[in-house]
Write a protein that holds these residues in place. Structure first.
Motif, PDB file in Angstrom:
ATOM      1  N   CYS A 235       6.568 -87.219  -3.032  1.00  0.00           N
ATOM      2  CA  CYS A 235       7.173 -85.984  -2.507  1.00  0.00           C
ATOM      3  C   CYS A 235       7.319 -84.939  -3.618  1.00  0.00           C
ATOM      4  N   TYR A 236       7.554 -85.417  -4.851  1.00  0.00           N
ATOM      5  CA  TYR A 236       7.702 -84.475  -5.965  1.00  0.00           C
ATOM      6  C   TYR A 236       6.358 -84.006  -6.512  1.00  0.00           C
ATOM      7  N   PHE A 237       5.320 -84.809  -6.271  1.00  0.00           N
ATOM      8  CA  PHE A 237       3.999 -84.479  -6.796  1.00  0.00           C
ATOM      9  C   PHE A 237       3.134 -83.847  -5.718  1.00  0.00           C
ATOM     10  N   ALA A 238       3.753 -83.281  -4.672  1.00  0.00           N
ATOM     11  CA  ALA A 238       2.972 -82.817  -3.520  1.00  0.00           C
ATOM     12  C   ALA A 238       1.824 -81.897  -3.944  1.00  0.00           C
ATOM     13  N   SER A 239       2.103 -80.912  -4.822  1.00  0.00           N
ATOM     14  CA  SER A 239       1.026 -79.968  -5.137  1.00  0.00           C
ATOM     15  C   SER A 239      -0.099 -80.648  -5.922  1.00  0.00           C
ATOM     16  N   GLU A 240       0.260 -81.626  -6.775  1.00  0.00           N
ATOM     17  CA  GLU A 240      -0.781 -82.381  -7.505  1.00  0.00           C
ATOM     18  C   GLU A 240      -1.600 -83.219  -6.520  1.00  0.00           C
ATOM     19  N   MET A 241      -0.908 -83.778  -5.525  1.00  0.00           N
ATOM     20  CA  MET A 241      -1.595 -84.601  -4.511  1.00  0.00           C
ATOM     21  C   MET A 241      -2.560 -83.753  -3.683  1.00  0.00           C
ATOM     22  N   ILE A 242      -2.110 -82.548  -3.340  1.00  0.00           N
ATOM     23  CA  ILE A 242      -2.952 -81.660  -2.523  1.00  0.00           C
ATOM     24  C   ILE A 242      -4.258 -81.360  -3.262  1.00  0.00           C
ATOM     25  N   SER A 243      -4.158 -81.190  -4.587  1.00  0.00           N
ATOM     26  CA  SER A 243      -5.358 -80.831  -5.349  1.00  0.00           C
ATOM     27  C   SER A 243      -6.436 -81.910  -5.248  1.00  0.00           C
ATOM     28  N   LEU A 244      -6.015 -83.140  -4.914  1.00  0.00           N
ATOM     29  CA  LEU A 244      -6.985 -84.231  -4.737  1.00  0.00           C
ATOM     30  C   LEU A 244      -7.747 -84.104  -3.419  1.00  0.00           C
ATOM     31  N   SER A 245      -7.081 -83.485  -2.437  1.00  0.00           N
ATOM     32  CA  SER A 245      -7.601 -83.398  -1.077  1.00  0.00           C
ATOM     33  C   SER A 245      -7.945 -84.771  -0.470  1.00  0.00           C
ATOM     34  N   PRO A 246      -6.944 -85.676  -0.433  1.00  0.00           N
ATOM     35  CA  PRO A 246      -7.169 -86.974   0.213  1.00  0.00           C
ATOM     36  C   PRO A 246      -7.075 -86.809   1.731  1.00  0.00           C
ATOM     37  N   HIS A 247      -7.436 -87.834   2.488  1.00  0.00           N
ATOM     38  CA  HIS A 247      -7.227 -87.756   3.938  1.00  0.00           C
ATOM     39  C   HIS A 247      -5.733 -87.776   4.251  1.00  0.00           C
ATOM     40  N   CYS A 248      -4.977 -88.541   3.437  1.00  0.00           N
ATOM     41  CA  CYS A 248      -3.565 -88.741   3.771  1.00  0.00           C
ATOM     42  C   CYS A 248      -2.725 -88.956   2.516  1.00  0.00           C
ATOM     43  N   ILE A 249      -1.531 -88.371   2.519  1.00  0.00           N
ATOM     44  CA  ILE A 249      -0.558 -88.626   1.455  1.00  0.00           C
ATOM     45  C   ILE A 249       0.554 -89.484   2.042  1.00  0.00           C
ATOM     46  N   SER A 250       0.844 -90.605   1.389  1.00  0.00           N
ATOM     47  CA  SER A 250       1.905 -91.488   1.860  1.00  0.00           C
ATOM     48  C   SER A 250       3.160 -91.168   1.068  1.00  0.00           C
ATOM     49  N   CYS A 251       4.218 -90.737   1.776  1.00  0.00           N
ATOM     50  CA  CYS A 251       5.424 -90.241   1.104  1.00  0.00           C
ATOM     51  C   CYS A 251       6.414 -91.366   0.860  1.00  0.00           C
ATOM     52  N   ASP A 252       6.987 -91.389  -0.324  1.00  0.00           N
ATOM     53  CA  ASP A 252       8.066 -92.335  -0.593  1.00  0.00           C
ATOM     54  C   ASP A 252       9.333 -91.806   0.087  1.00  0.00           C
ATOM     55  N   PHE A 253      10.443 -92.579  -0.024  1.00  0.00           N
ATOM     56  CA  PHE A 253      11.629 -92.187   0.744  1.00  0.00           C
ATOM     57  C   PHE A 253      12.506 -91.179   0.007  1.00  0.00           C
ATOM     58  N   GLY A 254      12.062 -90.758  -1.186  1.00  0.00           N
ATOM     59  CA  GLY A 254      12.910 -89.909  -2.025  1.00  0.00           C
ATOM     60  C   GLY A 254      12.909 -88.435  -1.679  1.00  0.00           C
ATOM     61  N   GLY A 255      12.108 -88.009  -0.719  1.00  0.00           N
ATOM     62  CA  GLY A 255      12.067 -86.581  -0.406  1.00  0.00           C
ATOM     63  C   GLY A 255      11.945 -86.350   1.090  1.00  0.00           C
ATOM     64  N   SER A 256      11.866 -85.078   1.482  1.00  0.00           N
ATOM     65  CA  SER A 256      11.775 -84.749   2.900  1.00  0.00           C
ATOM     66  C   SER A 256      10.307 -84.614   3.312  1.00  0.00           C
ATOM     67  N   ILE A 257       9.885 -85.446   4.240  1.00  0.00           N
ATOM     68  CA  ILE A 257       8.489 -85.415   4.695  1.00  0.00           C
ATOM     69  C   ILE A 257       8.218 -84.105   5.459  1.00  0.00           C
ATOM     70  N   ALA A 258       9.258 -83.566   6.098  1.00  0.00           N
ATOM     71  CA  ALA A 258       9.086 -82.288   6.819  1.00  0.00           C
ATOM     72  C   ALA A 258       8.812 -81.160   5.812  1.00  0.00           C
ATOM     73  N   ASP A 259       9.470 -81.206   4.653  1.00  0.00           N
ATOM     74  CA  ASP A 259       9.205 -80.198   3.615  1.00  0.00           C
ATOM     75  C   ASP A 259       7.786 -80.339   3.073  1.00  0.00           C
ATOM     76  N   VAL A 260       7.357 -81.581   2.864  1.00  0.00           N
ATOM     77  CA  VAL A 260       5.991 -81.811   2.359  1.00  0.00           C
ATOM     78  C   VAL A 260       4.992 -81.263   3.389  1.00  0.00           C
ATOM     79  N   ARG A 261       5.290 -81.523   4.673  1.00  0.00           N
ATOM     80  CA  ARG A 261       4.383 -81.044   5.742  1.00  0.00           C
ATOM     81  C   ARG A 261       4.173 -79.526   5.633  1.00  0.00           C
ATOM     82  N   LYS A 262       5.262 -78.813   5.322  1.00  0.00           N
ATOM     83  CA  LYS A 262       5.163 -77.346   5.231  1.00  0.00           C
ATOM     84  C   LYS A 262       4.291 -76.913   4.066  1.00  0.00           C
TER      85      LYS A 262
END
Ligand code: CP3
Length: 332
Positions: A235-262
């Motif tokens: 959840c904290y590395f969302a922008s780094e994860m996006i740069s990979l352009s994977p099919h899916c990011i699996s979120c740990d429980f430490g952040g808000s998945i709704a925020d990541v979605r945005k």
């Protein structure tokens, strides 16, 4: 064939979200404990029949929408010729921790992995998830010699001598690509990479130390099957994860998945992120939180219900069953 998971990975699932759970086969199941009494963990991870049997336990008992191969992120160490084992009460142990002097020599043809997957593909009517550890996390076990809270040796090496550290990670990447290709050749339907220790790095270091190596593995996999990246800290590395352009990011429980979605493009699916500690409680408490998560992800064509990390061994089986049934009852 149940295609909910693959549809969600391609962000085109119009039905209820698929559900599977990290560590869905494990000690919380009496049936697993029974098998575990007869064999050592190392035997279990090297015997195709046991691998097959244990992979099928959650499908038979919980009816999840996907199976995940019963193996370990340390299984790739066979491809590097390192001896590993599990010690009761201590966890994984690497007999000779890796230094700059270590020479690697492949010690397996993964025939047990091949056999297990080809058997599983004959009987499963849900997708089979293959997996490996991400290079930084695998390196941490190799260097520390086992589980470690702070990864002091690993981080010292990475910061002090980045050249040889990246050389080590490149060796792990080559072995991982080979191991994942075995899984893909035998028919796994997608791959998840686990970077369980990435959260011990700050985003800049995650970017320079982990990302190029995850990317090389992903480029190799993504051409063949969908790719999911899990990291504690995702959840904290969302922008780094996006740069990979994977099919899916699996979120740990430490952040808000709704925020990541945005933050992320619509074509990237999301997985997670119920706190596994909730499964230690009771159906009423679990239902409340599962309902909230489903509401937050309502209408998302790329959402996969899962936990933010693996199921705890102490979890009552009935609670896991309740969660799976509850999620599956949505929209049916
Ligand atoms: O999810 C599944 O059901 C598939 C199988 C699977 C296992 N390990 C089997 C296992 C998966 C996907 C893993 C991944 C794994 N292994 C990770 C990444 C995910 C995470 O939890 O962060 C890591 C870090 C490992 C390394 C590992 N394996 C540790 C630290 C331990 C001991 C601690 C523990 O959780 O028991 C293992 C052992 C292990 N791997 C078990 C299982 C079912 C426990 C087996 C037992 O004691 O009977």
């Amino acid at each position: 064939m149940n295609t909910l998971l693959l549809d969600a990975l391609n962000s085109r699932n119009e039905k209820r979200p698929p559900i599977w759970l990290m560590r869905q086969a494990g000690r919380y199941m009496p049936q697993y404990q029974k098998i575990r009494k007869k064999y050592s963990l190392l035997e279990m991870f090297h015997d195709s029949q046991i691998m097959t049997e244990v992979t099928l336990l959650p499908i038979d008992l919980l009816d999840t929408d996907a199976a995940i191969l019963f193996a370990d992120i340390l299984s790739v160490l066979d491809g590097l010729g390192l001896d590993w084992d599990f010690v009761e009460g201590k966890g994984p142990v690497i007999k000779e921790p890796v230094t700059t002097q270590t020479k690697f020599q492949k010690k397996t043809d993964y025939s047990h992995t091949r056999k297990a997957i080809s058997e599983l593909k004959k009987s499963l009517n849900v997708p089979l998830i293959g997996f490996a550890g991400a290079p930084f996390t695998v390196a941490s076990y190799m260097i520390e010699g086992g589980s470690s809270k702070e990864l002091k040796k690993t981080k010292k090496w990475a910061f002090e001598d980045p050249l040889s550290f990246h050389r080590l990670l490149n060796t792990i990447v080559d072995a991982t690509i080979e191991y994942l290709n075995v899984q893909i050749e035998e028919g796994v339907d997608c791959i998840q990479l686990f970077d369980s220790w990435a959260y011990l790095l700050n985003p800049q270091d995650f970017k320079s130390i982990c990302l190029p190596h995850i990317s090389r593995i992903m480029q190799s996999v993504k051409k063949k099957v969908p790719f999911i990246i899990f990291a504690r800290g995702s959840c904290y590395f969302a922008s780094e994860m996006i740069s990979l352009s994977p099919h899916c990011i699996s979120c740990d429980f430490g952040g808000s998945i709704a925020d990541v979605r945005k933050q992320i493009p619509a074509k990237i699916a999301l997985q997670g992120n119920l706190d596994p500690a909730l499964l230690l409680t009771n159906p009423k408490t679990i239902e409340k939180q599962a309902k909230r998560l489903l509401y937050e992800m309502q209408g998302q064509k790329g959402y996969i219900f899962n936990l933010g990390h693996g199921i705890f061994p102490e979890t009552p089986f009935e609670n896991v069953k309740f969660l799976v049934d509850y999620v599956k009852a949505q929209g049916s």
